[in-house]
Motif scaffolding. Sequence first.
Motif, PDB file in Angstrom:
ATOM      1  N   LYS A   1      41.004   6.733 -94.244  1.00 16.97           N
ATOM      2  CA  LYS A   1      40.295   5.635 -93.581  1.00 16.97           C
ATOM      3  C   LYS A   1      39.729   6.097 -92.235  1.00 16.97           C
ATOM      4  O   LYS A   1      38.638   5.703 -91.826  1.00 16.97           O
ATOM      5  CB  LYS A   1      41.249   4.461 -93.356  1.00 16.97           C
ATOM      6  CG  LYS A   1      41.755   3.831 -94.643  1.00 16.97           C
ATOM      7  CD  LYS A   1      42.658   2.646 -94.340  1.00 16.97           C
ATOM      8  CE  LYS A   1      44.064   2.878 -94.819  1.00 16.97           C
ATOM      9  NZ  LYS A   1      45.005   1.857 -94.339  1.00 16.97           N
ATOM     10  N   MET A   2      40.502   6.945 -91.585  1.00 17.31           N
ATOM     11  CA  MET A   2      40.085   7.461 -90.276  1.00 17.31           C
ATOM     12  C   MET A   2      38.827   8.327 -90.436  1.00 17.31           C
ATOM     13  O   MET A   2      37.904   8.246 -89.611  1.00 17.31           O
ATOM     14  CB  MET A   2      41.266   8.281 -89.717  1.00 17.31           C
ATOM     15  CG  MET A   2      41.058   8.842 -88.349  1.00 17.31           C
ATOM     16  SD  MET A   2      41.073   7.566 -87.069  1.00 17.31           S
ATOM     17  CE  MET A   2      40.310   8.521 -85.745  1.00 17.31           C
ATOM     18  N   VAL A   3      38.803   9.118 -91.471  1.00 14.77           N
ATOM     19  CA  VAL A   3      37.635   9.977 -91.715  1.00 14.77           C
ATOM     20  C   VAL A   3      36.398   9.104 -91.941  1.00 14.77           C
ATOM     21  O   VAL A   3      35.334   9.350 -91.368  1.00 14.77           O
ATOM     22  CB  VAL A   3      37.890  10.903 -92.934  1.00 14.77           C
ATOM     23  CG1 VAL A   3      36.615  11.641 -93.322  1.00 14.77           C
ATOM     24  CG2 VAL A   3      39.015  11.884 -92.615  1.00 14.77           C
ATOM     25  N   GLU A   4      36.556   8.052 -92.731  1.00 14.83           N
ATOM     26  CA  GLU A   4      35.455   7.109 -92.952  1.00 14.83           C
ATOM     27  C   GLU A   4      34.986   6.505 -91.628  1.00 14.83           C
ATOM     28  O   GLU A   4      33.806   6.397 -91.353  1.00 14.83           O
ATOM     29  CB  GLU A   4      35.925   5.961 -93.869  1.00 14.83           C
ATOM     30  CG  GLU A   4      36.100   6.349 -95.326  1.00 14.83           C
ATOM     31  CD  GLU A   4      34.772   6.678 -95.992  1.00 14.83           C
ATOM     32  OE1 GLU A   4      33.771   5.996 -95.705  1.00 14.83           O
ATOM     33  OE2 GLU A   4      34.749   7.650 -96.791  1.00 14.83           O
TER      34      GLU A   4
ATOM     35  N   THR B   1      36.340  17.355 -90.331  1.00 11.01           N
ATOM     36  CA  THR B   1      37.374  16.673 -91.126  1.00 11.01           C
ATOM     37  C   THR B   1      37.478  17.265 -92.533  1.00 11.01           C
ATOM     38  O   THR B   1      38.446  17.010 -93.240  1.00 11.01           O
ATOM     39  CB  THR B   1      37.086  15.164 -91.248  1.00 11.01           C
ATOM     40  OG1 THR B   1      35.786  14.994 -91.846  1.00 11.01           O
ATOM     41  CG2 THR B   1      37.113  14.478 -89.902  1.00 11.01           C
ATOM     42  N   GLN B   2      36.479  18.036 -92.931  1.00  9.84           N
ATOM     43  CA  GLN B   2      36.514  18.645 -94.266  1.00  9.84           C
ATOM     44  C   GLN B   2      37.182  20.018 -94.254  1.00  9.84           C
ATOM     45  O   GLN B   2      37.391  20.612 -95.302  1.00  9.84           O
ATOM     46  CB  GLN B   2      35.084  18.764 -94.830  1.00  9.84           C
ATOM     47  CG  GLN B   2      34.293  17.450 -94.789  1.00  9.84           C
ATOM     48  CD  GLN B   2      35.028  16.296 -95.446  1.00  9.84           C
ATOM     49  OE1 GLN B   2      35.499  16.414 -96.575  1.00  9.84           O
ATOM     50  NE2 GLN B   2      35.171  15.180 -94.720  1.00  9.84           N
ATOM     51  N   LEU B   3      37.487  20.523 -93.049  1.00 12.69           N
ATOM     52  CA  LEU B   3      38.099  21.856 -92.968  1.00 12.69           C
ATOM     53  C   LEU B   3      39.460  21.876 -93.666  1.00 12.69           C
ATOM     54  O   LEU B   3      40.215  20.909 -93.613  1.00 12.69           O
ATOM     55  CB  LEU B   3      38.297  22.269 -91.493  1.00 12.69           C
ATOM     56  CG  LEU B   3      37.032  22.523 -90.679  1.00 12.69           C
ATOM     57  CD1 LEU B   3      37.380  22.782 -89.216  1.00 12.69           C
ATOM     58  CD2 LEU B   3      36.248  23.705 -91.264  1.00 12.69           C
TER      59      LEU B   3
ATOM     60  N   VAL C   1      39.513  14.666 -82.533  1.00 11.66           N
ATOM     61  CA  VAL C   1      39.485  13.198 -82.591  1.00 11.66           C
ATOM     62  C   VAL C   1      38.985  12.644 -81.254  1.00 11.66           C
ATOM     63  O   VAL C   1      38.164  11.722 -81.204  1.00 11.66           O
ATOM     64  CB  VAL C   1      40.876  12.617 -82.949  1.00 11.66           C
ATOM     65  CG1 VAL C   1      40.866  11.095 -82.850  1.00 11.66           C
ATOM     66  CG2 VAL C   1      41.312  13.051 -84.338  1.00 11.66           C
ATOM     67  N   SER C   2      39.443  13.259 -80.157  1.00 10.55           N
ATOM     68  CA  SER C   2      39.026  12.798 -78.817  1.00 10.55           C
ATOM     69  C   SER C   2      37.516  12.915 -78.627  1.00 10.55           C
ATOM     70  O   SER C   2      36.908  12.070 -77.973  1.00 10.55           O
ATOM     71  CB  SER C   2      39.685  13.618 -77.711  1.00 10.55           C
ATOM     72  OG  SER C   2      41.066  13.565 -77.833  1.00 10.55           O
ATOM     73  N   LEU C   3      36.928  13.976 -79.176  1.00 11.62           N
ATOM     74  CA  LEU C   3      35.481  14.133 -79.043  1.00 11.62           C
ATOM     75  C   LEU C   3      34.770  12.920 -79.628  1.00 11.62           C
ATOM     76  O   LEU C   3      33.768  12.454 -79.094  1.00 11.62           O
ATOM     77  CB  LEU C   3      35.013  15.403 -79.770  1.00 11.62           C
ATOM     78  CG  LEU C   3      35.354  16.728 -79.089  1.00 11.62           C
ATOM     79  CD1 LEU C   3      34.815  17.904 -79.914  1.00 11.62           C
ATOM     80  CD2 LEU C   3      34.783  16.770 -77.669  1.00 11.62           C
ATOM     81  N   TRP C   4      35.343  12.414 -80.703  1.00 10.81           N
ATOM     82  CA  TRP C   4      34.758  11.221 -81.318  1.00 10.81           C
ATOM     83  C   TRP C   4      35.056   9.972 -80.479  1.00 10.81           C
ATOM     84  O   TRP C   4      34.161   9.200 -80.154  1.00 10.81           O
ATOM     85  CB  TRP C   4      35.289  11.054 -82.753  1.00 10.81           C
ATOM     86  CG  TRP C   4      34.736   9.838 -83.422  1.00 10.81           C
ATOM     87  CD1 TRP C   4      33.509   9.706 -83.992  1.00 10.81           C
ATOM     88  CD2 TRP C   4      35.381   8.568 -83.542  1.00 10.81           C
ATOM     89  NE1 TRP C   4      33.344   8.430 -84.472  1.00 10.81           N
ATOM     90  CE2 TRP C   4      34.473   7.708 -84.213  1.00 10.81           C
ATOM     91  CE3 TRP C   4      36.635   8.071 -83.153  1.00 10.81           C
ATOM     92  CZ2 TRP C   4      34.786   6.377 -84.494  1.00 10.81           C
ATOM     93  CZ3 TRP C   4      36.937   6.747 -83.434  1.00 10.81           C
ATOM     94  CH2 TRP C   4      36.016   5.914 -84.103  1.00 10.81           C
TER      95      TRP C   4
END
Lengths: 406, 403
Positions: free
Chosen positions: B264-267, B275-277, B297-300
């Motif tokens: 859900k977080m990726v969405e 996130t695909q790594l 995550v912080s960058l986002w």
Amino acid sequence: MQNLPLNGIRIIDFGQMWAGPHLTQWLACMGAEVIKIETMLRLDFMRMVGIPPGIERGNVNAGTAFMSLNFGKKSVTLNMNQPKARELVKQLIQKSDVVTENFGGPVLDRWGLSYDELRKIKPDIIVYAGSGYGRSGPHRERPAYAEIVEAFDGSTYLNGYPGSNPFTVGVSPWTDATQAMHGAFAVTAAIYHRNNTGEGQYIDAAMIEGSINFLGEMVMAYNMNGVTGERMGNRDRVMAPHGCYRCQGDDEWVAIAVSSEDEWQAFCKAIGSPEWTRREEFSTRIGRWNNQDELDALITEWTQERHQYEIMELLQKAGVAAGASLNVKDLVDDPQLKARKFFVNMQHPVGGELTLPGLPWRPADDTTPSYSPAPLLGEYNYSVFGELLGFTREEVDRLTTEEVIK
Amino acid sequence: MKDGALKGLKVLEFGEFISAPYCGKLLADLGAEVIKLEKPGLGDSARSWGPFPDNIPHLEKSGLFLFLNTNKLGITLDVHLKTGKDVFYRLVEWADVLIESYPPSEIEKLGLDYANLSRLNPSLVMTSISPFGQTGPYRDYRGSDLISSHMSGEAFGNPAEGVDNLERYSPLKGPMHAADFMTGLTAAVSTMPEVLFLQTNGIGRHIDISAQEALASVSRQELAFCMCEGLCPTRELGRKRRGGILYPCKDGFVCLWIGPHWDKMVEMMEKPDWTQLEMFQTPMARAEHVEEFDRLVSLWTMEYTSEEIDKSAIVHGVPCSPVRSVKYVVADNQLAYRDYFVEIDHPVAGVQKYPGAPYKLSATPWQIRRPAPLLGEHNTEVYCQMLGCSPADLVQMRQAEVI
């Protein structure tokens, strides 16, 4: 058998994780019979948290987190997807006083076990529903964890050092504990009412609403004066010195709180009345408060030459509140907790000889809480379905084969 | 108005500041008849604590006192005087429950200990609250919110994130008076079953609550890990964490619980490439690369305000909350929907908004029947109507400064 206060009370418990299980753990230790409804299809996550060395990961009976939260309960396993399992639960509830749950949403309703349904089969039943945000309102099905609730209720915002960023509250999980305990209180109050009037009821408890009570002072200050408060570390709005001071050993600290002029005088004397204690700026409470940075630095010069318990005993004998700042591993050796037997030993079939923290419920007579180890998954299937519903072992085995008991 | 769940239960509260009064409040707000005993003159120390409207100190306007003492009757009494003590004994005969939080040796010296009081009222439930308990080498040691936070291990594990400079950042007590409240709540939870025992068997008991134990019990999970797994948190690393991480955003911080909600977080982040790594595909792998993970995550999160993230988290079902100050707590929609905050009119402090019900009981709702008492407000009611003193006795007690 001892005369524990909740002997004779039977609870059907769907609680999981932390808040739900801790609630019924209190009641189990106080003598209630708590039947924990579980399923192998969806395990209480805590069953696998904190597995001791030497036991395989994934052993559903080895989680020490679970063991510390489920003293004295009986575990049965039911596959609630099966109508027959729901029927069995209803039969158990008919013979019970209380139902507790802390699902992420109205799961009991979906199983046909809503309060309205349950009161039809047991008119005086007490149903407790614990949730993050409550069972009504826009957030009624929003997932919550303690850390989320602490950010939400204002605790995290105030948790930190002067001038620092906010930090997550250290004790895990703080608001699960407040939720569990407010819940245990509400359930026992509802039993009192039922005993008086024969009336049961539904309890809707939101973690956020109990936890904000603990911050009542913050709410009042905002509503009165529009202030939002600030992070204060170990300091106090009025007292000084009031802090945590470095001691001699490795990351060793002691907390000291001086709350009156008499205590300040006693404190100065106890530390040998060094010259600086007579300085003008430290002669009044307000002066000490305004010059805390310097005051704390001077006190540290004295504390860092000594050990935490030495300081604590010296100051306490002089009438000043002081206490060693203890890590969890230090608590086991703390003379006070030891003398009061706060930790309890129990033999667990999988975990072996365990030492776990007891509860702070302390009858002053020789009554001791009922500390028996947390149940294995489904450990009580034969006895609960046998003794309460009259099933033979063969019938229980058949229900197991039919995957009703699972 | 419906009756409260605890209607008919008679409670005497003899304690001040937070722990005993919070215990008394929980009982009073569910309908118990709680008589709060204060010392003549300044009364409960919470009256002097504040917060006060416009920061002007006033014994009848302290926010902490007003909040903690709803639904109670208030009387004044000096138990150090012989007459005062005799009146106290009569109140104990009246009560089902006594809650007290005075130092164990002081209570004994005053002759108000359980051994003595239970002779007057053999079925008395007495709950004693003290920093370290009624027994043990520290029974007479002094305590406070700060001391119990540190002596219980609570402070040593705070903050959960750990600190990067051990010398600069000491162990940290929890926010406000969390430890005192937890002690009061522990006392309430421990008292209620004894009330049930009294109700069904007619037997009372003495309950011995230690603030140190009340707080240590909350760390039960960490204690279990430490004693059974040999895993002890250090202050550098904080405690072992599986979620509930604070991330910086445009206007502050948000707390996100990613854990099992990764998809859900990726969405929610609109599937950034990282996130695909491979290194982030399993919970184990994410834990192994947690620093890099949190940085990404912080960058986002830093691209958005806390409100934007919160809204998006609701849509995607990710557990989240902005790190909110009380300003946003008081204005919250969910709490408003549930009528959480209540307005209470007090004869001196006026109308103020208070935190409300910690639980909603369908048949016996939590409710406010009266605001916190003025100092000695119910002296006449309690001493004359209840205990049968004459108006002349009351005048005499007042002159002798007993009340």
